[in-house]
Structures are given as structure tokens and as C-alpha cells.
Design a protein around this motif. Structure first.
Motif, PDB file in Angstrom:
ATOM      1  N   PRO A 102      38.503  48.753  56.085  1.00  0.00           N
ATOM      2  CA  PRO A 102      39.863  48.508  56.570  1.00  0.00           C
ATOM      3  C   PRO A 102      40.498  47.313  55.872  1.00  0.00           C
ATOM      4  O   PRO A 102      41.712  47.235  55.740  1.00  0.00           O
ATOM      5  CB  PRO A 102      39.673  48.262  58.065  1.00  0.00           C
ATOM      6  CG  PRO A 102      38.261  47.771  58.187  1.00  0.00           C
ATOM      7  CD  PRO A 102      37.496  48.513  57.134  1.00  0.00           C
ATOM      8  N   VAL A 103      39.648  46.380  55.462  1.00  0.00           N
ATOM      9  CA  VAL A 103      40.082  45.244  54.632  1.00  0.00           C
ATOM     10  C   VAL A 103      38.998  45.033  53.583  1.00  0.00           C
ATOM     11  O   VAL A 103      37.836  45.418  53.771  1.00  0.00           O
ATOM     12  CB  VAL A 103      40.273  43.950  55.451  1.00  0.00           C
ATOM     13  CG1 VAL A 103      41.401  44.098  56.441  1.00  0.00           C
ATOM     14  CG2 VAL A 103      38.973  43.555  56.165  1.00  0.00           C
ATOM     15  N   TRP A 104      39.365  44.411  52.470  1.00  0.00           N
ATOM     16  CA  TRP A 104      38.366  44.087  51.459  1.00  0.00           C
ATOM     17  C   TRP A 104      37.511  42.926  51.946  1.00  0.00           C
ATOM     18  O   TRP A 104      37.997  41.980  52.547  1.00  0.00           O
ATOM     19  CB  TRP A 104      39.023  43.719  50.136  1.00  0.00           C
ATOM     20  CG  TRP A 104      39.631  44.880  49.428  1.00  0.00           C
ATOM     21  CD1 TRP A 104      40.949  45.101  49.188  1.00  0.00           C
ATOM     22  CD2 TRP A 104      38.930  46.003  48.865  1.00  0.00           C
ATOM     23  NE1 TRP A 104      41.140  46.280  48.511  1.00  0.00           N
ATOM     24  CE2 TRP A 104      39.906  46.858  48.307  1.00  0.00           C
ATOM     25  CE3 TRP A 104      37.588  46.367  48.777  1.00  0.00           C
ATOM     26  CZ2 TRP A 104      39.578  48.049  47.667  1.00  0.00           C
ATOM     27  CZ3 TRP A 104      37.252  47.559  48.149  1.00  0.00           C
ATOM     28  CH2 TRP A 104      38.234  48.384  47.604  1.00  0.00           C
ATOM     29  N   PHE A 115      38.574  37.091  40.026  1.00  0.00           N
ATOM     30  CA  PHE A 115      38.630  38.497  39.637  1.00  0.00           C
ATOM     31  C   PHE A 115      40.001  39.113  39.904  1.00  0.00           C
ATOM     32  O   PHE A 115      40.634  38.866  40.921  1.00  0.00           O
ATOM     33  CB  PHE A 115      37.580  39.310  40.395  1.00  0.00           C
ATOM     34  CG  PHE A 115      37.737  40.794  40.192  1.00  0.00           C
ATOM     35  CD1 PHE A 115      37.222  41.407  39.072  1.00  0.00           C
ATOM     36  CD2 PHE A 115      38.446  41.562  41.111  1.00  0.00           C
ATOM     37  CE1 PHE A 115      37.394  42.773  38.862  1.00  0.00           C
ATOM     38  CE2 PHE A 115      38.625  42.924  40.910  1.00  0.00           C
ATOM     39  CZ  PHE A 115      38.090  43.515  39.784  1.00  0.00           C
ATOM     40  N   ARG A 116      40.437  39.929  38.977  1.00  0.00           N
ATOM     41  CA  ARG A 116      41.604  40.802  39.101  1.00  0.00           C
ATOM     42  C   ARG A 116      41.417  41.900  38.070  1.00  0.00           C
ATOM     43  O   ARG A 116      40.455  41.885  37.303  1.00  0.00           O
ATOM     44  CB  ARG A 116      42.890  40.022  38.829  1.00  0.00           C
ATOM     45  CG  ARG A 116      42.963  39.396  37.439  1.00  0.00           C
ATOM     46  CD  ARG A 116      44.253  38.636  37.239  1.00  0.00           C
ATOM     47  NE  ARG A 116      44.331  37.987  35.930  1.00  0.00           N
ATOM     48  CZ  ARG A 116      44.678  38.599  34.797  1.00  0.00           C
ATOM     49  NH1 ARG A 116      44.982  39.911  34.804  1.00  0.00           N
ATOM     50  NH2 ARG A 116      44.726  37.947  33.650  1.00  0.00           N
ATOM     51  N   VAL A 117      42.306  42.892  38.064  1.00  0.00           N
ATOM     52  CA  VAL A 117      42.229  43.922  37.028  1.00  0.00           C
ATOM     53  C   VAL A 117      42.505  43.248  35.678  1.00  0.00           C
ATOM     54  O   VAL A 117      43.549  42.614  35.497  1.00  0.00           O
ATOM     55  CB  VAL A 117      43.254  45.050  37.287  1.00  0.00           C
ATOM     56  CG1 VAL A 117      43.211  46.065  36.151  1.00  0.00           C
ATOM     57  CG2 VAL A 117      42.963  45.730  38.629  1.00  0.00           C
ATOM     58  N   PRO A 118      41.585  43.368  34.728  1.00  0.00           N
ATOM     59  CA  PRO A 118      41.768  42.680  33.441  1.00  0.00           C
ATOM     60  C   PRO A 118      42.976  43.198  32.672  1.00  0.00           C
ATOM     61  O   PRO A 118      43.353  44.372  32.787  1.00  0.00           O
ATOM     62  CB  PRO A 118      40.460  42.997  32.686  1.00  0.00           C
ATOM     63  CG  PRO A 118      39.468  43.350  33.750  1.00  0.00           C
ATOM     64  CD  PRO A 118      40.266  44.036  34.821  1.00  0.00           C
ATOM     65  N   THR A 133      49.869  46.291  40.682  1.00  0.00           N
ATOM     66  CA  THR A 133      48.989  46.888  39.676  1.00  0.00           C
ATOM     67  C   THR A 133      47.580  46.315  39.716  1.00  0.00           C
ATOM     68  O   THR A 133      46.693  46.838  39.039  1.00  0.00           O
ATOM     69  CB  THR A 133      49.560  46.666  38.267  1.00  0.00           C
ATOM     70  OG1 THR A 133      49.593  45.250  38.002  1.00  0.00           O
ATOM     71  CG2 THR A 133      50.954  47.251  38.149  1.00  0.00           C
ATOM     72  N   GLY A 134      47.373  45.238  40.468  1.00  0.00           N
ATOM     73  CA  GLY A 134      46.060  44.606  40.518  1.00  0.00           C
ATOM     74  C   GLY A 134      45.841  43.554  39.455  1.00  0.00           C
ATOM     75  O   GLY A 134      44.747  42.983  39.359  1.00  0.00           O
ATOM     76  N   ILE A 140      39.190  40.355  44.934  1.00  0.00           N
ATOM     77  CA  ILE A 140      39.602  41.741  45.173  1.00  0.00           C
ATOM     78  C   ILE A 140      40.570  41.850  46.352  1.00  0.00           C
ATOM     79  O   ILE A 140      41.455  42.715  46.362  1.00  0.00           O
ATOM     80  CB  ILE A 140      38.364  42.641  45.384  1.00  0.00           C
ATOM     81  CG1 ILE A 140      38.749  44.120  45.300  1.00  0.00           C
ATOM     82  CG2 ILE A 140      37.657  42.313  46.693  1.00  0.00           C
ATOM     83  CD1 ILE A 140      37.570  45.059  45.247  1.00  0.00           C
ATOM     84  N   GLY A 141      40.441  40.964  47.339  1.00  0.00           N
ATOM     85  CA  GLY A 141      41.334  41.016  48.484  1.00  0.00           C
ATOM     86  C   GLY A 141      42.779  40.784  48.100  1.00  0.00           C
ATOM     87  O   GLY A 141      43.688  41.458  48.594  1.00  0.00           O
ATOM     88  N   GLU A 142      43.016  39.824  47.211  1.00  0.00           N
ATOM     89  CA  GLU A 142      44.380  39.528  46.780  1.00  0.00           C
ATOM     90  C   GLU A 142      44.872  40.523  45.736  1.00  0.00           C
ATOM     91  O   GLU A 142      46.025  40.933  45.759  1.00  0.00           O
ATOM     92  CB  GLU A 142      44.454  38.108  46.207  1.00  0.00           C
ATOM     93  CG  GLU A 142      44.300  37.014  47.240  1.00  0.00           C
ATOM     94  CD  GLU A 142      44.517  35.633  46.640  1.00  0.00           C
ATOM     95  OE1 GLU A 142      44.937  35.547  45.464  1.00  0.00           O
ATOM     96  OE2 GLU A 142      44.255  34.637  47.338  1.00  0.00           O
TER      97      GLU A 142
END
Length: 245
Positions: A102-104, A115-118, A133-134, A140-142
Motif C-alpha cells: 500500500p506504501v513503499w 535512489f531514483r530512476v537513472p 517519471t521517477g 523509492i518512496g519519493e
């Protein structure tokens, strides 16, 4: 010995599937396409993560083995429905809906590493004009909080089931009363970092009342995960006797 089994009517050489994992292009230039090709060479079904860096269509074209699609119920229910229908149109043989996120979870290493989408990679099946877009955030939560929604209910699954004609499987059932419902059940995602508490101790009893055709348990990768394993040892022992056909 002959390990051949049938999963949802699909002939498989062994009781193994390639589990849904995210962002394969962080490890290989061809990403999930390469994974699908390898799975197909072994005849193993692959479950494609909705957090894939390759399109559903490209992955489906890369394997001759059955392809399933893992999805989350997103905040945009219309988009979730369209994604499910897109997966079916691409040739996916089943949907696997994750419900134990329900949440990361608080993934401390990801937060520490920012971490974020590179840059240069994308959520190939989730990006939409004007939407996140990540590529920003810390952890990962943010960065990927927009991909899930805590308000999902069984009604959402019913509506999703009406949107497609392929099987819809539920991954991540933790409560005993929910475990009594039919379907494929998995205790947690990864090493349990999304929901730290153990599954409902009544779950083995519920399964005994209405045993699923087969089940999955994820591996423990941290010492803290062993507490969950200890609490569910009865369930694991019973699963060893669970019929696969």
C-alpha cells in the motif's frame, strides 16, 4: 525425475517462474528483453514487472514461453485498467496483482544512496504525458510513490477481473480471511521490506479451509526476515505437501 507441471493450463518444465523485478536495464543494456529471452530458452514463464524498462510488447516478442504481467493498482484506476488490457493484447497469459504494497517500504540503503530512476532509463509502461517519471526524489518512496495507491480494495480487483479475460492472480495476501479466497498467494514482496509484520498467524488455518492450487514464498535476504519465516514455519511445512497439478 520429471518436474513437468501445468500452471493455469500452461505446460511448464518445472515449478519455477522468473519473478517480477524492476529496472533490468540497470544491469543489462537489453533489460527485460534479455531476461525474457533467457527464460524462453529454458521454457520458464516470466512475470514482467510493471516497473519494467522495456515495453510489454518488446518483452512478449522476445520469448516463446508464457509471459505474465505484474501490476499495481495505481491512483489512476482507468490507467490500471488500460495497462491490464494492453498486457492481454500483447499476449500475456495472466495478470499478477501485488496487494501487499500500500506504501513503499523504508529502504534505508536506497534513501542513503539517493535512489531514483537513472537518467537514460524510463518506466516504459507507466510513463504518461505530464505525469511523474521517477527521475526525481530520494529513495523509492519519493521517486515511485505515484505508482501505487493505499486505498485499493477487493472491489478494485473485481473491476480489473471484468476488464480482461485472462486469469487475475493476487500476490501478497497477508490476512487469514483474505487467504481463504482462491488464487495464487505469496507471503510478501522481496524480503518483506514493504510490510514488516508477519502474515496473519491464522493464515495457515484459512488455507487449510480453502487450499490454493499452489503458492509462492519469497526468499529471506536479511536476518530480520527470519522472524517472519519462523512465524510461518507451519505454513511452509504444509506447502511442501501442497499439490502442484
Amino acid at each position: 525425475s520429471d518436474a513437468l507441471i501445468y500452471l493455469l493450463g500452461m505446460r511448464c518444465p518445472s515449478p519455477l517462474l522468473v519473478a517480477p523485478t524492476a529496472l533490468h536495464r540497470m544491469a543489462h543494456d537489453e533489460g527485460e528483453v534479455a531476461t525474457a529471452r533467457a527464460a524462453g530458452a529454458c521454457g520458464l514463464p516470466m512475470v514482467l514487472s510493471s516497473l519494467s524498462t522495456c515495453t510489454i510488447e518488446a518483452v512478449a516478442a522476445a520469448t516463446k514461453a508464457p509471459l505474465w504481467m505484474q501490476i499495481y493498482i495505481s491512483q489512476d484506476r482507468g490507467f490500471t485498467r488500460a495497462l491490464a488490457q494492453r498486457a492481454q493484447a500483447a499476449g500475456c497469459k495472466a495478470l499478477m496483482v501485488t496487494v501487499d504494497t500500500p506504501v513503499w517500504g523504508v529502504r534505508e540503503r536506497d534513501i542513503h544512496n539517493g535512489f531514483r530512476v537513472p537518467d537514460g532509463l524510463r518506466m516504459a509502461n507507466l510513463e504518461r504525458p505530464g505525469q511523474p517519471t521517477g527521475h526525481s526524489g530520494r529513495g523509492i518512496g519519493e521517486s515511485l510513490g505515484w505508482t501505487i495507491d493505499a486505498s485499493l480494495t477487493w472491489k478494485d480487483l473485481e473491476l480489473l477481473r471484468e476488464a480482461v479475460s485472462i486469469p487475475v492472480l493476487v500476490k501478497g495476501v497477508l490476512r487469514g480471511d483474505d487467504a481463504a479466497r482462491p488464487g495464487i498467494l505469496k507471503l510478501n514482496s522481496g524480503d518483506g521490506h514493504n510490510l514488516w509484520w508477519s502474515p496473519d498467524p491464522k493464515q495457515p488455518t484459512a488455507w487449510g479451509q480453502r487450499r490454493p492450487s499452489w503458492a509462492l514464498v519469497s526468499a529471506c535476504r536479511k536476518s530480520t526476515s527470519s522472524f517472519t519465516s519462523a512465524r510461518t514455519s507451519l505454513l511452509i511445512r504444509s506447502m511442501k505437501r501442497m499439490p502442484l497439478r
